[in-house]
Design a protein around this motif. Structure first.
Motif, PDB file in Angstrom:
ATOM      1  N   ARG A  66       3.468  -3.077  -4.082  1.00  0.00           N
ATOM      2  CA  ARG A  66       2.980  -4.462  -3.998  1.00  0.00           C
ATOM      3  C   ARG A  66       4.237  -5.534  -3.762  1.00  0.00           C
ATOM      4  NH1 ARG A  66       2.588  -8.402  -7.843  1.00  0.00           N
ATOM      5  NH2 ARG A  66       4.183  -7.752  -9.069  1.00  0.00           N
ATOM      6  N   PHE A  67       5.425  -5.086  -4.292  1.00  0.00           N
ATOM      7  CA  PHE A  67       6.412  -6.028  -4.049  1.00  0.00           C
ATOM      8  C   PHE A  67       6.828  -6.188  -2.357  1.00  0.00           C
ATOM      9  CE2 PHE A  67       8.260  -5.379  -8.243  1.00  0.00           C
ATOM     10  CZ  PHE A  67       7.710  -6.618  -8.843  1.00  0.00           C
ATOM     11  N   GLY A  72       6.139  -9.105   2.956  1.00  0.00           N
ATOM     12  CA  GLY A  72       5.114  -9.302   4.370  1.00  0.00           C
ATOM     13  C   GLY A  72       4.683 -10.753   4.117  1.00  0.00           C
ATOM     14  N   ASN A  73       4.002 -10.990   3.037  1.00  0.00           N
ATOM     15  CA  ASN A  73       3.297 -12.380   2.978  1.00  0.00           C
ATOM     16  C   ASN A  73       4.337 -13.458   2.971  1.00  0.00           C
ATOM     17  OD1 ASN A  73       0.805 -11.170   2.208  1.00  0.00           O
ATOM     18  ND2 ASN A  73       1.143 -11.594  -0.085  1.00  0.00           N
ATOM     19  N   THR A  74       5.491 -13.313   2.172  1.00  0.00           N
ATOM     20  CA  THR A  74       6.492 -14.425   2.300  1.00  0.00           C
ATOM     21  C   THR A  74       6.969 -14.762   3.737  1.00  0.00           C
ATOM     22  OG1 THR A  74       7.421 -13.686   0.131  1.00  0.00           O
ATOM     23  CG2 THR A  74       8.782 -15.191   1.580  1.00  0.00           C
ATOM     24  N   PHE A  75       7.165 -13.694   4.787  1.00  0.00           N
ATOM     25  CA  PHE A  75       7.406 -13.841   6.005  1.00  0.00           C
ATOM     26  C   PHE A  75       6.455 -14.374   6.998  1.00  0.00           C
ATOM     27  CE2 PHE A  75      11.251 -11.555   4.682  1.00  0.00           C
ATOM     28  CZ  PHE A  75      12.144 -12.480   5.469  1.00  0.00           C
ATOM     29  N   GLU A  76       5.270 -13.854   6.502  1.00  0.00           N
ATOM     30  CA  GLU A  76       3.959 -14.331   7.385  1.00  0.00           C
ATOM     31  C   GLU A  76       3.755 -15.911   7.333  1.00  0.00           C
ATOM     32  OE1 GLU A  76      -0.621 -12.858   8.053  1.00  0.00           O
ATOM     33  OE2 GLU A  76       0.110 -13.093   5.880  1.00  0.00           O
ATOM     34  N   VAL A  77       3.759 -16.527   5.964  1.00  0.00           N
ATOM     35  CA  VAL A  77       3.504 -17.753   5.811  1.00  0.00           C
ATOM     36  C   VAL A  77       4.644 -18.551   6.229  1.00  0.00           C
ATOM     37  CG1 VAL A  77       4.162 -17.928   3.367  1.00  0.00           C
ATOM     38  CG2 VAL A  77       2.442 -19.454   4.254  1.00  0.00           C
ATOM     39  N   SER A  78       6.165 -18.242   5.839  1.00  0.00           N
ATOM     40  CA  SER A  78       7.288 -18.891   6.224  1.00  0.00           C
ATOM     41  C   SER A  78       7.355 -19.054   7.784  1.00  0.00           C
ATOM     42  CB  SER A  78       8.532 -18.341   5.673  1.00  0.00           C
ATOM     43  OG  SER A  78       8.415 -17.950   4.159  1.00  0.00           O
ATOM     44  N   LEU A  79       7.418 -18.190   8.399  1.00  0.00           N
ATOM     45  CA  LEU A  79       7.489 -18.038   9.745  1.00  0.00           C
ATOM     46  C   LEU A  79       6.356 -18.830  10.587  1.00  0.00           C
ATOM     47  CD1 LEU A  79       8.590 -14.542  10.671  1.00  0.00           C
ATOM     48  CD2 LEU A  79       9.887 -16.435  10.827  1.00  0.00           C
ATOM     49  N   GLY A 229      -3.553 -19.533  -4.633  1.00  0.00           N
ATOM     50  CA  GLY A 229      -4.368 -18.518  -5.011  1.00  0.00           C
ATOM     51  C   GLY A 229      -3.686 -17.136  -5.546  1.00  0.00           C
ATOM     52  N   ASN A 230      -4.504 -16.057  -4.640  1.00  0.00           N
ATOM     53  CA  ASN A 230      -3.789 -14.798  -4.913  1.00  0.00           C
ATOM     54  C   ASN A 230      -2.747 -14.278  -3.975  1.00  0.00           C
ATOM     55  OD1 ASN A 230      -5.377 -14.207  -7.313  1.00  0.00           O
ATOM     56  ND2 ASN A 230      -7.408 -13.972  -6.186  1.00  0.00           N
ATOM     57  N   TYR A 231      -2.664 -15.074  -3.118  1.00  0.00           N
ATOM     58  CA  TYR A 231      -1.721 -14.896  -2.087  1.00  0.00           C
ATOM     59  C   TYR A 231      -0.203 -14.975  -2.525  1.00  0.00           C
ATOM     60  CZ  TYR A 231       0.136 -14.786   2.722  1.00  0.00           C
ATOM     61  OH  TYR A 231       0.691 -14.371   4.137  1.00  0.00           O
TER      62      TYR A 231
ATOM     63  N   TYR B 339      -4.343  -5.202 -10.413  1.00  0.00           N
ATOM     64  CA  TYR B 339      -4.991  -6.342  -9.859  1.00  0.00           C
ATOM     65  C   TYR B 339      -4.163  -7.318  -9.207  1.00  0.00           C
ATOM     66  CZ  TYR B 339      -7.874  -4.559 -13.532  1.00  0.00           C
ATOM     67  OH  TYR B 339      -8.436  -3.510 -14.452  1.00  0.00           O
ATOM     68  N   GLU B 340      -2.990  -7.232  -8.975  1.00  0.00           N
ATOM     69  CA  GLU B 340      -2.033  -8.436  -8.156  1.00  0.00           C
ATOM     70  C   GLU B 340      -2.289  -8.179  -6.611  1.00  0.00           C
ATOM     71  OE1 GLU B 340       1.794  -9.711  -9.148  1.00  0.00           O
ATOM     72  OE2 GLU B 340       0.512 -11.181 -10.732  1.00  0.00           O
ATOM     73  N   ARG B 341      -2.697  -9.025  -5.860  1.00  0.00           N
ATOM     74  CA  ARG B 341      -2.870  -8.672  -4.556  1.00  0.00           C
ATOM     75  C   ARG B 341      -1.658  -9.249  -3.722  1.00  0.00           C
ATOM     76  NH1 ARG B 341      -8.908  -8.969  -5.987  1.00  0.00           N
ATOM     77  NH2 ARG B 341      -8.122 -10.878  -6.866  1.00  0.00           N
TER      78      ARG B 341
END
Lengths: 557, 341
Positions: A66-67, A72-79, A229-231, B339-341
């Motif tokens: 999860r971490f 991955g999310n952090t870089f996707e949105v930051s870049l 949201g959940n991102y 549940y955390e995505r």
């Protein structure tokens, strides 16, 4: 040159070197105390595990898929936000600095609007506008769902836009008319002269802006927490760990992880900077954009479009502060301006005081750091440079916690100002040190050394040159830096939330708690008061400048 | 504007700035510093009463959310800045790192608080608490022809898919109390199965405990799983929502108070803690809190109107706080994994 003259010259040179060393040393010392010590506090926390000191927390972090996906999310949105912001802001800055389209002063203010408000306002405004029950969906019957990646994308784009715009317009404001005239004489098309003259000349500005935007986005907490949201992103996960679970160790691990991208950004930025030449020389002819109806009209359309988007988000917040009950009762009312929080409007006055102190300290600290950095040789200045921009990579929450860990100790010298307004101001100065430093540096970069060399040849000391040549050339930007820190101090949230005391409550924190309490309209109203204060401050300063006879200087540059 | 008011305003600002710059917040005689997580509006009301009843004690209050306060107190642990913790989540209070900082004290009138609402070793006691509830947006229910839920079980209905929001228990105490109450009332195995099913309808897990109610009030989502007083306040604000207390019993959290061992002004700190148990304080709690632990409470009319029962204990699920505190890390890790995505 006779002997005695040479001796005096050498003595002056020695005094010079001493002064420079003192300035550089002082800047480094302050950075170590107010940035490194707090970070050290955090870093040591990241190594504390139930079984003693070790890397266990890091192993645990990377062992959890999860971490890893959060990274991955952090870089996707930051870049993606960085890319979009730079392109949009460059266009906007270009139109303002290099064309003669109408409405330029107005558009400049609009572009800077987001900087006048706590970051929460972007998210609040977006929710009012594009939320599931927002104006757009209610008006057009659409079913847009902004929460998640796109919410963060738009909110952070708006939030970072003015920062990029400020740096890029500074870079684009100066140029050598002769180069463009030569290009034209050689038959270069507009596009070609842009590519071969404008773009290379502003490379340094672009690199600075990219670096600044990237770090603003990657460390931003306010927007993703409201509209993400959940991102999940790293900065929010720090909050989860620290404030949600009182798990300092894991929070610290993430804080440390966030420092790495910044180090990378520094390396890239240095590499570009080495290829940079001063854009304005002593023989330069200042740039004068010539009117061109078709081009100016096209740029105007572009700027109006971008400006409208920025304005809409802020305007809807202002509007919401005057309606009875958003979104159900839209009749106008002033009732949200009677703040029924514990201290009423008092935090606004505290914030104003803090902002003045912050700006005062910051102007001196940042200008001197940038000056030392400009004067020192490449090898010597590296540590100073690195320390100066390091704070950009530190999420506010990490810095604030670090301040408690490092300074809440009666034996520590800094403890003398702990629990006062001064520590909040100092925290603000170093939280935004990188941005201020880069603004100052970008400016100094563009003053050719020729001026300073001429001054030195004429026998002026470094101090003399600084006071009589450098400062007069950059003082508008010094003022702009003061204004920048004033604004930041008025709106910042994440670092100072750990430093406020019963007698030093701040306005931006009130907005957060009003929003959290569900008093959306009141939160909007308080945010409007903050924005009005910042804009009022800028207008007042501008008026003073005008009275002093300075007409051509745009304060918010 | 004439010059004079401007000048005096400037003078005052400067004087205030100088004072706050240089007067380090040392404990003056008769002054105590209180850390609390009471909501802004109720806090203002409580303080007004306290000022009346304790004229010779200057009470300086810092209000932060439960989590922010937790982080701050731990970070300040080597040199605490406050004398009293007031109205702060009991499941956080029992953190051993916090208990280390507080001192046992038996305030006057403590026998009015039933033993299950206070620490056996007198380290803390709770005079108030808050309970979980759903905020349901009537406008959305009507427009989309949705049934009004009455229980946790109802929330599993397929027509609610993507319409629920609840607080993330990893960052919100309210979120945690909901999860704990479900795991305790259904047993862990069935509880997790229920949460799995609930997850299918969940649009978002939100970081804060009051936000789910607020977004439901603003019509962003149909149902926000939140807490009762938020719902009541939003109804009073005029939002078109209904408060639903789940029929299986609502999870709840106590708001605890304690004396800091490091306090430099224990006499006044004790006086303040005694006051939190006074009749006058209880009268104020009664106006603002869904749960008042001191016996013989009469529920205010407006709470009844919003949907709270006259005897609150009938609506509550009896949470085992010790269990909730001890298993916190394990439950949160499991929850995040699922549940955390």
């Amino acid at each position: 040159m006779n002997l005695s003259q040479g001796g005096a010259w050498r003595a002056a040179a020695d005094g010079d070197r001493l002064l420079l060393a003192a300035v550089a040393g002082g800047a480094v010392l302050l950075l170590v105390v107010f940035v490194i010590l707090p970070l050290w506090g955090i870093l040591s926390y990241s190594l504390i595990t139930p079984g003693g000191l070790g890397l266990g927390n890091y192993a645990r972090y990377f062992g959890d898929p999860r971490f890893v996906s959060i990274i991955g999310n952090t870089f996707e949105v930051s870049l993606s936000v960085t890319a979009a912001t730079i392109v949009l802001a460059y266009g906007f800055a270009y139109a303002l600095e290099r064309t003669r389209m109408p409405l330029r002063p107005l558009l400049r203010v609009v572009a800077l609007l987001p900087i006048f408000a706590p970051s929460l306002v972007q998210a609040l405004g977006l929710q009012f506008l594009l939320g599931r029950n927002g104006l757009v969906n209610r008006t057009f019957g659409t079913e847009l769902d902004i929460y998640g990646f796109w919410g963060i994308f738009v909110a952070d784009l708006l939030y970072a836009f003015p920062h990029a715009f400020l740096i890029l317009s500074t870079a684009l404001a100066v140029g050598d008319q002769r180069l463009y005239e030569s290009a034209e004489a050689l038959g270069a098309s507009a596009w070609r002269s842009f590519r071969t003259v404008t773009l290379p000349a502003t490379r340094y500005g672009i690199a600075s802006a990219t670096f600044v935007v990237f770090t603003i986005v990657i460390t931003d907490f306010g927007n993703p927490v409201v509209i993400g949201g959940n991102y999940s992103v790293l900065a929010v996960e720090i909050y989860n760990q620290v404030s949600g679970q009182a798990n300092f160790s894991m929070g610290a691990v993430i804080g440390v992880l966030l420092l790495f991208p910044a180090a990378l950004a520094v390396v890239a930025e240095r590499w570009i900077a080495r290829h940079q030449h001063a854009a304005v020389g002593a023989q330069s002819v200042p740039l004068r954009a010539r009117p061109n109806r078709r081009r100016d009209l096209l740029w105007l359309c572009y700027c109006l479009l971008v400006g409208a988007a920025i304005l809409a988000v802020v305007a809807v917040v202002v509007y919401a502060s005057f309606v009875r009950l958003w979104p159900y009762n839209l009749s106008l009312s002033l009732r949200h301006y009677a703040f029924d929080v514990q201290n009423g409007i008092a935090p606004l006055w505290t914030s104003i005081q803090v902002a003045f102190v912050t700006a005062g300290i910051a102007v001196v600290v940042v200008t001197l750091a940038a000056y030392a950095n400009h004067q020192l040789s490449e090898a010597v200045k590296r540590p100073l440079y690195f320390l100066s921009i390091l704070p950009a990579a530190v999420p506010g929450m990490v810095l604030g916690l670090g301040y408690i860990l490092a300074f809440n100790d009666p034996a520590h010298p800094v403890y003398a100002i702990y629990d006062t307004m001064l520590i909040i101001a100092v925290c603000n100065v170093y939280h935004y040190h990188a941005q201020g430093f880069l603004l100052a540096t970008t400016n100094m970069k563009q003053i050719s050394r020729t001026f300073e060399e001429a001054s030195a040849t004429l026998g002026a000391t470094r101090l003399g040159t600084l006071l009589r040549v450098t400062l007069p050339m950059i003082w508008p930007s010094v003022l702009a830096i003061g204004a920048f820190f004033f604004m930041r101090a008025m709106v910042t949230l994440s670092a100072v939330i750990f430093l406020i005391t019963p007698s030093t409550q701040l306005a931006a924190v009130s907005v957060l708690y009003l929003d959290d309490r569900g008093a959306l309209n009141q939160a909007a109203a308080f945010a409007v008061c903050i924005m009005a204060t910042v804009i009022g401050f800028l207008l007042a300063t501008q008026a003073v400048l005008r009275l002093a006879g300075v007409r051509q200087v745009s304060l918010i540059r | 504007m004439t010059g004079l008011p401007m000048k005096s305003w400037l003078g005052r600002t400067l004087a205030a700035a100088t004072m706050s710059l240089f007067a380090a917040g040392s404990a003056l005689a008769g002054t105590i510093t209180v850390y609390t997580s009471y909501e802004e509006d109720e806090l203002a009301a409580f303080l007004e009463e306290a000022k009346k009843d304790l004229p010779d004690v200057e009470v300086e209050v810092l209000r932060l959310s439960t989590g922010d306060l937790h982080a701050r107190m731990l970070a300040e642990a080597s040199n605490p800045k406050h004398d009293v913790i007031w109205g702060w989540a009991a499941t956080s209070m029992v953190d051993p790192r916090i208990l280390e900082l507080v001192e046992a004290y038996e305030p006057a009138g403590i026998d009015k608080v039933p033993p299950r609402f206070r620490d056996a070793g007198n380290k803390w006691f709770a005079t108030t608490g808050y309970m979980g509830a759903f905020c349901v947006n009537n406008a959305i229910m009507e427009a989309d022809d949705l049934p009004m839920p009455a229980s946790w079980q109802d929330l599993l209905k397929p027509e609610y898919e993507g319409r629920l929001v609840m607080p993330n228990p990893a960052s919100s105490g309210t979120g945690y109390l909901h999860v704990v109450s479900i795991l305790q009332m259904m047993g862990e195995e069935k509880g997790w199965a229920f949460l799995d099913a609930l997850d299918k309808n969940m649009a978002q897990y939100i970081k804060s405990g009051s936000k789910p109610c607020n977004v439901a009030s603003a019509g962003e989502y149909a149902i926000g799983i939140s807490f009762a007083l938020r719902a009541i306040k939003n109804i009073e604000e005029g939002y078109p929502i209904t408060m639903v207390v789940p029929s299986e019993g609502a999870g709840h959290e106590l708001e605890a108070s304690a004396l800091m061992a490091s306090s430099q002004n224990k006499a006044d700190a004790r006086k303040f803690l005694d006051w939190t148990l006074s009749k006058a304080a209880a009268a104020e709690y009664n106006e603002w809190k869904s749960i008042v632990t001191m016996s013989d409470r009469e529920m205010p009319e407006r709470f009844l109107k919003a949907g709270l029962p006259a005897d609150i204990s009938t609506a509550l699920f009896e949470v085992d706080y010790a269990w909730a505190a001890e298993n916190r890390d394990r439950i949160l890790a499991e929850w995040q994994k699922r549940y955390e995505r």
